[in-house]
Design a protein around this motif. Structure first.
Motif, mmCIF file in Angstrom:
data_model
loop_
_atom_site.group_PDB
_atom_site.id
_atom_site.type_symbol
_atom_site.label_atom_id
_atom_site.label_comp_id
_atom_site.label_asym_id
_atom_site.label_seq_id
_atom_site.Cartn_x
_atom_site.Cartn_y
_atom_site.Cartn_z
ATOM 1 N N UNK A 41 0.852 -1.195 0.000
ATOM 2 C CA UNK A 41 0.000 0.000 0.000
ATOM 3 C C UNK A 41 0.884 1.240 0.000
ATOM 4 N N UNK A 42 0.499 2.232 -0.789
ATOM 5 C CA UNK A 42 1.213 3.505 -0.790
ATOM 6 C C UNK A 42 0.214 4.624 -0.566
ATOM 7 N N UNK A 43 0.698 5.738 -0.057
ATOM 8 C CA UNK A 43 -0.187 6.884 0.155
ATOM 9 C C UNK A 43 0.609 8.179 0.115
ATOM 10 N N UNK A 44 -0.089 9.239 -0.228
ATOM 11 C CA UNK A 44 0.479 10.580 -0.204
ATOM 12 C C UNK A 44 -0.328 11.381 0.806
ATOM 13 N N UNK A 45 0.358 12.057 1.703
ATOM 14 C CA UNK A 45 -0.276 12.760 2.809
ATOM 15 C C UNK A 45 -0.889 14.071 2.329
ATOM 16 N N UNK A 46 -2.139 14.310 2.721
ATOM 17 C CA UNK A 46 -2.805 15.574 2.395
ATOM 18 C C UNK A 46 -2.119 16.711 3.139
ATOM 19 N N UNK A 47 -2.053 17.907 2.548
ATOM 20 C CA UNK A 47 -1.544 19.067 3.299
ATOM 21 C C UNK A 47 -2.549 19.465 4.376
ATOM 22 N N UNK A 48 -2.134 20.346 5.254
ATOM 23 C CA UNK A 48 -3.047 20.882 6.268
ATOM 24 C C UNK A 48 -4.137 21.691 5.590
ATOM 25 N N UNK A 49 -5.169 22.000 6.339
ATOM 26 C CA UNK A 49 -6.303 22.745 5.792
ATOM 27 C C UNK A 49 -5.903 24.083 5.182
ATOM 28 N N UNK A 50 -4.852 24.694 5.724
ATOM 29 C CA UNK A 50 -4.404 25.988 5.198
ATOM 30 C C UNK A 50 -3.451 25.838 4.003
ATOM 31 N N UNK A 51 -3.215 24.591 3.567
ATOM 32 C CA UNK A 51 -2.349 24.336 2.423
ATOM 33 C C UNK A 51 -0.889 24.096 2.781
ATOM 34 N N UNK A 52 -0.521 24.330 4.030
ATOM 35 C CA UNK A 52 0.868 24.110 4.426
ATOM 36 C C UNK A 52 1.124 22.606 4.599
ATOM 37 N N UNK A 53 2.364 22.184 4.418
ATOM 38 C CA UNK A 53 2.654 20.747 4.487
ATOM 39 C C UNK A 53 2.607 20.213 5.916
#
Length: 106
Positions: A41-53
């Motif tokens: 399984x692979x995944x890419x982490x969503x940024x924070x709600x404000x767009x910051x990593x």
């Protein structure tokens, strides 16, 4: 006996474009070649709600039937190829965990 999961957590790379350009060929293909896993399984982490990593950027999870199988897999030549590339590509840092999956799916 429950499953064992090997998780690779990549922190945000110094150069995301360079990381992405090499990720599939040098990490995904190498991870798939590590023997014995029952699920990948692979995944890419969503940024924070404000767009910051967030601190984490991507993850790879390899599932094994048990702890002994996972330990054996990470000592193979195929795992060596994966870890060598990991050292070059994880410019923002990396964490590797081996975990007992307490509630297996299915």
């Amino acid at each position: 006996m429950s499953e064992t999961k090997v998780t690779v957590i990549y922190d945000n790379p110094v150069d995301p474009e360079a990381f992405e350009a090499a990720y599939e060929a040098e990490q995904l293909e190498a991870a798939r070649a590590i023997p014995g896993h029952t699920r990948f399984e692979t995944s890419k982490v969503w940024p924070k709600e404000d767009g910051s990593p967030t601190p984490a950027y991507r993850m790879i999870d390899l599932y094994y039937p048990d702890y002994d199988a996972a330990c054996l897999a990470v000592t193979t030549p195929e795992a060596g190829v994966f870890f060598e590339a990991l050292g070059r590509l994880s410019t923002g840092g990396v964490r590797i965990l081996m975990s007992d999956v307490e509630v297996p799916q299915g």
